[in-house]
Scaffold this active site. Structure first.
Site, PDB file in Angstrom:
ATOM      1  N   HIS A 165       0.813  -1.235   0.000  1.00  9.26           N
ATOM      2  CA  HIS A 165       0.000   0.000   0.000  1.00  9.26           C
ATOM      3  C   HIS A 165       0.842   1.279   0.000  1.00  9.26           C
ATOM      4  O   HIS A 165       0.289   2.374  -0.005  1.00  9.26           O
ATOM      5  CB  HIS A 165      -0.944   0.005   1.204  1.00  9.26           C
ATOM      6  CG  HIS A 165      -1.984  -1.073   1.163  1.00  9.26           C
ATOM      7  ND1 HIS A 165      -2.826  -1.253   0.087  1.00  9.26           N
ATOM      8  CD2 HIS A 165      -2.312  -2.053   2.053  1.00  9.26           C
ATOM      9  CE1 HIS A 165      -3.622  -2.287   0.317  1.00  9.26           C
ATOM     10  NE2 HIS A 165      -3.328  -2.802   1.494  1.00  9.26           N
TER      11      HIS A 165
ATOM     12  N   ASP B 143      -2.853 -10.575  -2.790  1.00  8.65           N
ATOM     13  CA  ASP B 143      -3.456 -10.100  -1.542  1.00  8.65           C
ATOM     14  C   ASP B 143      -4.921  -9.748  -1.812  1.00  8.65           C
ATOM     15  O   ASP B 143      -5.298  -9.385  -2.921  1.00  8.65           O
ATOM     16  CB  ASP B 143      -2.680  -8.860  -1.053  1.00  8.65           C
ATOM     17  CG  ASP B 143      -3.096  -8.385   0.331  1.00  8.65           C
ATOM     18  OD1 ASP B 143      -2.394  -8.719   1.297  1.00  8.65           O
ATOM     19  OD2 ASP B 143      -4.125  -7.682   0.447  1.00  8.65           O
TER      20      ASP B 143
ATOM     21  N   HIS C  70      -6.476  -7.216  -0.935  1.00  5.97           N
ATOM     22  CA  HIS C  70      -6.634  -5.788  -1.213  1.00  5.97           C
ATOM     23  C   HIS C  70      -5.789  -5.381  -2.413  1.00  5.97           C
ATOM     24  O   HIS C  70      -4.737  -5.982  -2.658  1.00  5.97           O
ATOM     25  CB  HIS C  70      -6.202  -4.963   0.009  1.00  5.97           C
ATOM     26  CG  HIS C  70      -6.909  -5.341   1.271  1.00  5.97           C
ATOM     27  ND1 HIS C  70      -6.359  -6.201   2.198  1.00  5.97           N
ATOM     28  CD2 HIS C  70      -8.132  -4.997   1.739  1.00  5.97           C
ATOM     29  CE1 HIS C  70      -7.216  -6.368   3.201  1.00  5.97           C
ATOM     30  NE2 HIS C  70      -8.308  -5.644   2.955  1.00  5.97           N
TER      31      HIS C  70
ATOM     32  N   ASP D 143      -4.801 -12.976   2.758  1.00  6.83           N
ATOM     33  CA  ASP D 143      -6.047 -12.506   3.380  1.00  6.83           C
ATOM     34  C   ASP D 143      -7.270 -12.678   2.488  1.00  6.83           C
ATOM     35  O   ASP D 143      -8.387 -12.364   2.906  1.00  6.83           O
ATOM     36  CB  ASP D 143      -5.918 -11.057   3.871  1.00  6.83           C
ATOM     37  CG  ASP D 143      -5.281 -10.125   2.870  1.00  6.83           C
ATOM     38  OD1 ASP D 143      -4.974 -10.553   1.749  1.00  6.83           O
ATOM     39  OD2 ASP D 143      -5.085  -8.936   3.221  1.00  6.83           O
TER      40      ASP D 143
ATOM     41  N   TYR E  15      -4.323 -12.404   8.113  1.00 11.58           N
ATOM     42  CA  TYR E  15      -4.503 -12.004   9.521  1.00 11.58           C
ATOM     43  C   TYR E  15      -5.107 -13.081  10.408  1.00 11.58           C
ATOM     44  O   TYR E  15      -5.316 -12.857  11.591  1.00 11.58           O
ATOM     45  CB  TYR E  15      -5.339 -10.710   9.567  1.00 11.58           C
ATOM     46  CG  TYR E  15      -4.693  -9.655   8.702  1.00 11.58           C
ATOM     47  CD1 TYR E  15      -3.590  -8.948   9.178  1.00 11.58           C
ATOM     48  CD2 TYR E  15      -5.108  -9.434   7.399  1.00 11.58           C
ATOM     49  CE1 TYR E  15      -2.934  -8.021   8.371  1.00 11.58           C
ATOM     50  CE2 TYR E  15      -4.464  -8.508   6.580  1.00 11.58           C
ATOM     51  CZ  TYR E  15      -3.378  -7.814   7.076  1.00 11.58           C
ATOM     52  OH  TYR E  15      -2.727  -6.919   6.282  1.00 11.58           O
TER      53      TYR E  15
HETATM   54  C1  SP5 Z   1      -1.389  -5.379   3.777  1.00 12.41           C
HETATM   55  C2  SP5 Z   1      -2.849  -5.366   4.004  1.00 12.41           C
HETATM   56  O1  SP5 Z   1      -3.506  -6.384   3.879  1.00 12.41           O
HETATM   57  N1  SP5 Z   1      -3.372  -4.228   4.395  1.00 12.41           N
HETATM   58  C3  SP5 Z   1      -4.766  -4.170   4.603  1.00 12.41           C
HETATM   59  C4  SP5 Z   1      -5.161  -2.853   5.103  1.00 12.41           C
HETATM   60  C5  SP5 Z   1      -6.622  -2.688   4.978  1.00 12.41           C
HETATM   61  N2  SP5 Z   1      -7.187  -2.464   6.237  1.00 12.41           N
HETATM   62  C6  SP5 Z   1      -8.495  -1.914   6.122  1.00 12.41           C
HETATM   63  C7  SP5 Z   1      -9.129  -1.974   7.437  1.00 12.41           C
HETATM   64  C8  SP5 Z   1     -10.495  -1.443   7.387  1.00 12.41           C
HETATM   65  C9  SP5 Z   1     -11.168  -1.499   8.708  1.00 12.41           C
HETATM   66  N3  SP5 Z   1     -10.834  -2.622   9.538  1.00 12.41           N
HETATM   67  C10 SP5 Z   1     -11.548  -2.584  10.745  1.00 12.41           C
HETATM   68  C11 SP5 Z   1     -11.328  -3.821  11.539  1.00 12.41           C
HETATM   69  C12 SP5 Z   1     -10.500  -3.540  12.738  1.00 12.41           C
HETATM   70  N4  SP5 Z   1      -9.714  -4.658  13.080  1.00 12.41           N
HETATM   71 ZN    ZN Z   2      -4.557  -7.181   2.302  1.00 10.15          ZN
END
Ligand code: SP5
Ligand code: ZN
Length: 354
Positions: free
Chosen positions: A170, A206, A208, A296, A335
């Site tokens: 990111h 990934d 995302h 993920d 995660y």
């Molecule tokens: C590297 C990677 O997978 N980064 C992912 C970042 C995206 N995170 C977005 C989170 C959005 C809200 N999450 C709320 C849950 C709290 N644990």
């Molecule tokens: Zn991710």
């Protein structure tokens, strides 16, 4: 069975996120050191060779990122601790409260703010990516892991896995976020270019979209970025990038491929998209491959709505292995601690080929 060479570093455990602030609410951090220890445990048990990272200089890193971003990350936690904020408000992690967006500045010259809590938002684009005492050493350690992996590929290893943490995809040239600080996969791609590979492909599995990696190579014809991910148009991070009509710009036109997928996508559709990406990598004529290996997209992951299984990840690895390219797989997200190791292991099994 063929096995991968695994590169790891103790430094990668030093980043402890403590928390993420999302829509103003403090929740426990999810990008935990235990992610790396679980992966390493599983890979050792499966018989992969494991090697410690060697220190590398900043050369590639400073060509991938704005040197001011690197300097900021190196120094900001110390400045924060010296600023009085920890005593005043009880916050010992660097977290921005104001981002100087293009709309706010509206053409004004960019200034170096005096307050560290204002500088924090100059280089970080979200509130989920806190900087603590070991963050710099871990992020820089992940770059060493990645560069050591590239060296090993140069030495003839066909498949090297960089157990990089924190993740990186990111991070753009001058802005970090999304639990990432330095873009390890982009460093791998640039280092492979430097090592003599004329065309390098980055395949990002990934869940995302890797907006940082895309941005870093968006104008370049020599690095293909290709990603399958949960559709940002369905409301998912990174929200502003990852759409199918982003295909590259200028010299890089045609060297960017996004395949956004609906929430709930299972193995069948996910692997169809992966197959399109593998074909594009073949057509691009890459001589080396970087896999941004986030796991993920798995069904049991708490951070994404994709529903990929272990079998799906193994098949994805196998499809990419058919390309027959020297490969650096760089860890990104994932995660769910109980399955993160086995998901990485089956993907490497696929990538290692029959
Ligand atoms: C590297 C990677 O997978 N980064 C992912 C970042 C995206 N995170 C977005 C989170 C959005 C809200 N999450 C709320 C849950 C709290 N644990
Ligand atoms: Zn991710």
């Amino acid at each position: 069975m063929n096995r991968a060479l695994v590169v790891r570093s103790e430094a990668c455990l030093l980043h402890v996120p403590s928390a993420e602030i999302w829509v103003g609410v403090r929740t426990p951090g999810t990008e935990l050191p235990e992610r790396a220890t679980r992966i390493e445990q599983t890979l050792r048990a499966a018989g992969h060779r494991v090697r410690d990272a060697a220190a590398h200089d900043d050369d590639v890193l400073l060509r991938v990122h704005d040197p001011r971003l690197v300097e900021h990350l190196r120094t900001v936690h110390g400045r924060w601790m010296a600023s009085g904020i920890p005593e005043l408000v009880g916050q010992d992690r660097v977290v921005p409260y104001l981002m100087p967006t293009a709309g706010m500045l509206d053409g004004l010259p960019e200034r170096e703010p005096v307050a560290v809590h204002a500088a924090a938002g100059r280089w970080c684009y979200d509130t989920m990516t806190l900087v603590g005492p070991g963050t710099w050493e871990a992020a820089r350690g992940a770059v060493d892991v990645t560069l050591t992996a590239v060296d090993a590929v140069g030495g003839g290893e066909p498949l090297v896995y960089a157990l990089a943490r924190p993740p990186g995809h990111h991070v753009t040239r001058s802005a970090y976020g999304g639990s990432c600080y330095l873009n390890n996969a982009a460093v791998a791609a640039q280092a492979l270019r430097d090592a003599g590979h004329d065309r390098v492909a980055v395949v990002d599995v990934d869940a995302h979209h890797g907006n940082g990696t895309q941005a870093l190579f968006y104008d370049r014809a020599d690095v293909l970025y290709a990603s399958l991910h949960v559709d940002p148009g369905a409301g998912w991070f990174p929200h502003y990038a990852g759409f199918a009509d982003e295909t590259g710009r200028g010299a890089g036109a045609g060297a960017n491929l996004n395949l956004p997928l609906p929430e709930g996508t299972e193995d069948g559709r996910w692997l169809e998209a992966l197959d399109r990406i593998a074909s594009a990598v073949g057509a691009f004529g890459a001589s080396a491959l970087v896999v941004s290996l986030g796991v993920d997209a798995a069904a049991d992951d708490p951070e994404s709505p994709l529903q990929v299984t272990h079998d799906g990840y193994e098949r994805a690895g196998a499809r990419l292995a058919e390309l027959g390219l020297p490969t650096v797989a760089v860890q990104e997200g994932g995660y769910h601690l109980d399955t993160i190791g086995s998901l990485v292991e089956v993907t490497l099994r696929g990538l290692a080929g029959p």
